[in-house]
Design a protein around this motif. Structure first.
Motif, PDB file in Angstrom:
ATOM      1  N   ALA A  79      12.849  13.052   4.106  1.00 55.94           N
ATOM      2  CA  ALA A  79      12.965  13.212   5.394  1.00 55.94           C
ATOM      3  C   ALA A  79      14.231  13.281   6.265  1.00 55.94           C
ATOM      4  N   ARG A  80      14.372  13.882   7.305  1.00 51.46           N
ATOM      5  CA  ARG A  80      15.481  13.652   8.092  1.00 51.46           C
ATOM      6  C   ARG A  80      14.946  12.774   9.306  1.00 51.46           C
ATOM      7  N   ASP A  81      15.823  11.678   9.516  1.00 46.15           N
ATOM      8  CA  ASP A  81      15.369  10.706  10.666  1.00 46.15           C
ATOM      9  C   ASP A  81      16.574  10.502  11.720  1.00 46.15           C
ATOM     10  N   THR A  82      16.332  10.645  12.945  1.00 43.55           N
ATOM     11  CA  THR A  82      17.346  10.448  14.015  1.00 43.55           C
ATOM     12  C   THR A  82      17.264   9.373  14.757  1.00 43.55           C
ATOM     13  N   ILE A  83      16.163   8.709  14.722  1.00 43.09           N
ATOM     14  CA  ILE A  83      15.895   7.395  15.537  1.00 43.09           C
ATOM     15  C   ILE A  83      15.386   6.297  14.698  1.00 43.09           C
ATOM     16  N   GLY A 104       0.938  -1.274   0.062  1.00 42.36           N
ATOM     17  CA  GLY A 104      -0.004   0.014   0.111  1.00 42.36           C
ATOM     18  C   GLY A 104       0.797   1.408  -0.035  1.00 42.36           C
ATOM     19  N   GLY A 105       2.210   1.172  -0.143  1.00 42.10           N
ATOM     20  CA  GLY A 105       3.064   2.479  -0.276  1.00 42.10           C
ATOM     21  C   GLY A 105       3.967   2.535   1.116  1.00 42.10           C
ATOM     22  N   VAL A 106       3.429   1.540   2.092  1.00 39.68           N
ATOM     23  CA  VAL A 106       4.300   1.737   3.515  1.00 39.68           C
ATOM     24  C   VAL A 106       5.670   1.052   3.149  1.00 39.68           C
ATOM     25  N   VAL A 107       6.502   1.670   3.384  1.00 38.10           N
ATOM     26  CA  VAL A 107       8.013   1.023   3.437  1.00 38.10           C
ATOM     27  C   VAL A 107       8.763   1.559   4.925  1.00 38.10           C
ATOM     28  N   VAL A 108       9.214   0.388   5.450  1.00 35.33           N
ATOM     29  CA  VAL A 108       9.848   0.605   6.882  1.00 35.33           C
ATOM     30  C   VAL A 108      11.463   0.716   6.302  1.00 35.33           C
ATOM     31  N   LEU A 109      12.138   1.628   6.663  1.00 39.08           N
ATOM     32  CA  LEU A 109      13.591   1.842   6.498  1.00 39.08           C
ATOM     33  C   LEU A 109      14.202   1.865   7.583  1.00 39.08           C
ATOM     34  N   ASN A 110      15.280   1.007   7.795  1.00 38.54           N
ATOM     35  CA  ASN A 110      16.502   0.963   8.705  1.00 38.54           C
ATOM     36  C   ASN A 110      17.770   1.324   8.605  1.00 38.54           C
ATOM     37  N   PHE A 111      18.588   1.806   9.580  1.00 36.52           N
ATOM     38  CA  PHE A 111      19.808   2.289   9.517  1.00 36.52           C
ATOM     39  C   PHE A 111      20.692   2.044  10.630  1.00 36.52           C
ATOM     40  N   VAL A 112      21.779   2.195  10.751  1.00 32.94           N
ATOM     41  CA  VAL A 112      22.605   2.316  11.938  1.00 32.94           C
ATOM     42  C   VAL A 112      23.092   3.736  12.002  1.00 32.94           C
ATOM     43  N   SER A 158      25.267   5.050  14.104  1.00 36.07           N
ATOM     44  CA  SER A 158      26.551   5.227  14.590  1.00 36.07           C
ATOM     45  C   SER A 158      27.000   6.607  15.226  1.00 36.07           C
ATOM     46  N   LYS A 159      27.880   7.345  15.006  1.00 33.45           N
ATOM     47  CA  LYS A 159      28.016   8.570  15.783  1.00 33.45           C
ATOM     48  C   LYS A 159      27.374   9.926  15.185  1.00 33.45           C
ATOM     49  N   SER A 160      26.479   9.597  14.351  1.00 35.23           N
ATOM     50  CA  SER A 160      25.768  10.917  13.566  1.00 35.23           C
ATOM     51  C   SER A 160      24.775  11.277  14.539  1.00 35.23           C
ATOM     52  N   ASP A 161      23.898  12.257  14.039  1.00 34.19           N
ATOM     53  CA  ASP A 161      22.950  12.672  14.616  1.00 34.19           C
ATOM     54  C   ASP A 161      21.565  12.175  13.936  1.00 34.19           C
ATOM     55  N   GLY A 162      21.792  11.309  12.910  1.00 32.98           N
ATOM     56  CA  GLY A 162      20.832  11.126  12.165  1.00 32.98           C
ATOM     57  C   GLY A 162      21.219  10.890  10.687  1.00 32.98           C
ATOM     58  N   ILE A 163      20.054  10.942   9.888  1.00 31.79           N
ATOM     59  CA  ILE A 163      20.487  10.810   8.444  1.00 31.79           C
ATOM     60  C   ILE A 163      19.258  11.738   7.577  1.00 31.79           C
ATOM     61  N   ASN A 164      19.648  11.945   6.527  1.00 28.04           N
ATOM     62  CA  ASN A 164      18.769  12.741   5.650  1.00 28.04           C
ATOM     63  C   ASN A 164      18.638  11.559   4.671  1.00 28.04           C
ATOM     64  N   ILE A 165      17.058  11.259   4.199  1.00 28.73           N
ATOM     65  CA  ILE A 165      16.623  10.539   3.304  1.00 28.73           C
ATOM     66  C   ILE A 165      16.067  11.130   2.140  1.00 28.73           C
ATOM     67  N   TYR A 166      16.526  10.375   1.079  1.00 32.51           N
ATOM     68  CA  TYR A 166      15.967  11.185  -0.037  1.00 32.51           C
ATOM     69  C   TYR A 166      15.483   9.631  -1.064  1.00 32.51           C
ATOM     70  N   CYS A 167      14.549  10.074  -1.869  1.00 31.83           N
ATOM     71  CA  CYS A 167      13.861   9.169  -2.782  1.00 31.83           C
ATOM     72  C   CYS A 167      13.606   9.475  -4.224  1.00 31.83           C
ATOM     73  N   GLN A 168      13.686   8.510  -5.005  1.00 33.69           N
ATOM     74  CA  GLN A 168      12.958   8.730  -6.464  1.00 33.69           C
ATOM     75  C   GLN A 168      11.956   7.670  -6.568  1.00 33.69           C
TER      76      GLN A 168
END
Length: 206
Positions: A158-162, A127-135, A137-147
């Protein structure tokens, strides 16, 4: 101008196409000089397509259900373990030696963010729902890009920190599968650092 291939690739489109092909071919059997064996062969192929694609869809649904149940169980267990470990580390009898014995002291993170790139994993929830996971590490989080399929380039999502991050955008066309490509980069103090992750391609099912 060259024409695209008439034989559909997505399973859902193929079923619709083959159903139409079967019905209209049978109606024009005499026109095309087709034998009863020709029509029976197409009917048999149609039944096989519906059976095999139905089996795959059922298996995929079962796998998604099992994955979701495993993820929920893992998250609950992790929460309980972390709460217990916090109590243990706050106890007067605690020492690093006991921590090492229990395996509750993390190894030193030697990651150099300037050279690092996140590793994205993703699970389609339909239905369009995707669960993304990442580690993180020492960062404050990640910026996510999508095409998304049909889009000319990656756009900031989005920006995700947890982790995990849940992309819950609806499908571009309701009921039609779509491919999504994801990439991400670490952030530190609001700035992007390191390299972009390898592309993660997720096939989103209706």
């Amino acid at each position: 101008m060259a024409k695209s291939d008439y034989f559909p690739h997505p399973d859902s489109d193929l079923l619709i196409w083959h159903d139409r092909f079967k019905v209209n071919l049978a109606a024009r059997q005499a026109e095309f000089g087709l034998s009863s064996e020709d029509i029976a062969s197409v009917d048999s192929d149609n039944q096989e397509l519906h059976t095999k694609i139905g089996e795959v869809n059922a298996a995929s649904a079962a796998a998604r259900h099992a994955t979701a149940a495993k993820t929920a169980s893992r998250n609950n267990i992790e929460s309980r373990v972390r709460a217990l470990v916090r109590r243990i580390k706050a106890h007067p009898a605690y020492s690093d030696a006991l921590g090492n014995l229990l395996g509750i002291i993390g190894s030193e993170d030697t990651t150099k963010l300037n050279d690092a790139k996140p590793v994205l994993t993703g699970v389609d929830q339909t239905g369009g729902v995707v669960v993304l996971n990442f580690v993180k590490s020492k960062s404050d989080g990640i910026n996510i890009y999508c095409q998304r399929e049909g889009e000319p380039e990656f756009v900031f999502l989005a920006r995700d920190t947890i982790p995990p991050y849940i992309d819950n955008r609806p499908l571009l066309v309701a009921g039609k599968p779509e491919l999504r490509r994801y990439t991400a980069v670490y952030i530190l103090k609001d700035a992007e650092v390191g390299q972009y992750s390898d592309e993660l391609v997720v096939n989103c099912a209706p």
